[in-house]
Design a protein around this motif. Structure first.
Motif, PDB file in Angstrom:
ATOM      1  N   THR A  42       0.855  -1.189   0.000  1.00  0.00           N
ATOM      2  CA  THR A  42       0.000   0.000   0.000  1.00  0.00           C
ATOM      3  C   THR A  42       0.889   1.236   0.000  1.00  0.00           C
ATOM      4  OG1 THR A  42      -0.083  -0.091   2.409  1.00  0.00           O
ATOM      5  CG2 THR A  42      -1.913  -1.098   1.207  1.00  0.00           C
ATOM      6  N   LYS A  43       0.546   2.213  -0.816  1.00  0.00           N
ATOM      7  CA  LYS A  43       1.337   3.429  -0.956  1.00  0.00           C
ATOM      8  C   LYS A  43       1.138   4.313   0.267  1.00  0.00           C
ATOM      9  CE  LYS A  43       3.551   6.000  -4.173  1.00  0.00           C
ATOM     10  NZ  LYS A  43       4.918   5.673  -4.551  1.00  0.00           N
ATOM     11  N   ARG A  44       2.251   4.805   0.825  1.00  0.00           N
ATOM     12  CA  ARG A  44       2.185   5.695   1.987  1.00  0.00           C
ATOM     13  C   ARG A  44       2.244   7.139   1.521  1.00  0.00           C
ATOM     14  NH1 ARG A  44       6.920   4.686   5.624  1.00  0.00           N
ATOM     15  NH2 ARG A  44       5.836   6.144   6.978  1.00  0.00           N
ATOM     16  N   ASP A  45       1.480   7.999   2.191  1.00  0.00           N
ATOM     17  CA  ASP A  45       1.538   9.424   1.891  1.00  0.00           C
ATOM     18  C   ASP A  45       2.609  10.060   2.754  1.00  0.00           C
ATOM     19  OD1 ASP A  45      -0.442   9.370  -0.003  1.00  0.00           O
ATOM     20  OD2 ASP A  45      -2.049   9.636   1.453  1.00  0.00           O
ATOM     21  N   ASN A  46       3.710  10.434   2.135  1.00  0.00           N
ATOM     22  CA  ASN A  46       4.793  11.074   2.873  1.00  0.00           C
ATOM     23  C   ASN A  46       4.650  12.587   2.780  1.00  0.00           C
ATOM     24  OD1 ASN A  46       5.904   8.582   3.403  1.00  0.00           O
ATOM     25  ND2 ASN A  46       7.208   8.606   1.595  1.00  0.00           N
TER      26      ASN A  46
END
Length: 123
Positions: A42-46
């Motif tokens: 899952t893509k993390r929002d940095n």
């Protein structure tokens, strides 16, 4: 031969050898080939790093620069560029700016700045 040997590396195509007992779990597993291959994550929002805004003009800096420009006025070469722009010699103004500043892009920006100063002076 001359004592030199050419070393070649052959890429081998490997397919996933994971064995799944239940066929219904096959969709949840990672795909071995294709655009969507590899381990599914899952893509993390940095948050944006501070370094991303480096060089961006702050309010205080802008105020100080405007104040210094107002008090000190224009440099001699900037005055010359403004004079050339008044006469209509845009290309010559660009050449003078490039000679002083070193790069074409900086010269174009300086010419535009001088043109803005002239526009403000006319109003």
């Amino acid at each position: 031969d001359g004592g030199h040997r050419i070393r070649r590396r052959w890429k081998t195509c490997r397919t996933s050898s994971t064995h799944v007992a239940d066929p219904s779990q096959q969709d949840a597993m990672a795909v071995a080939v294709g655009l969507e291959r590899g381990h599914q994550v899952t893509k993390r929002d940095n948050k944006d790093r501070v370094a991303r805004r480096k060089g961006a003009l702050g309010k205080r800096t802008k105020f100080v620069r405007d104040l210094v420009r107002e008090v000190a006025g224009l440099a001699p070469y900037e005055k010359r560029i403004c004079e050339l722009l008044k006469v209509g010699k845009d290309k010559r103004a660009l050449k003078v700016a490039k000679k002083k500043l070193g790069t074409h892009l900086r010269a174009k920006k300086k010419r535009e700045d001088c043109a803005n100063i002239l526009r403000k002076a006319r109003k």
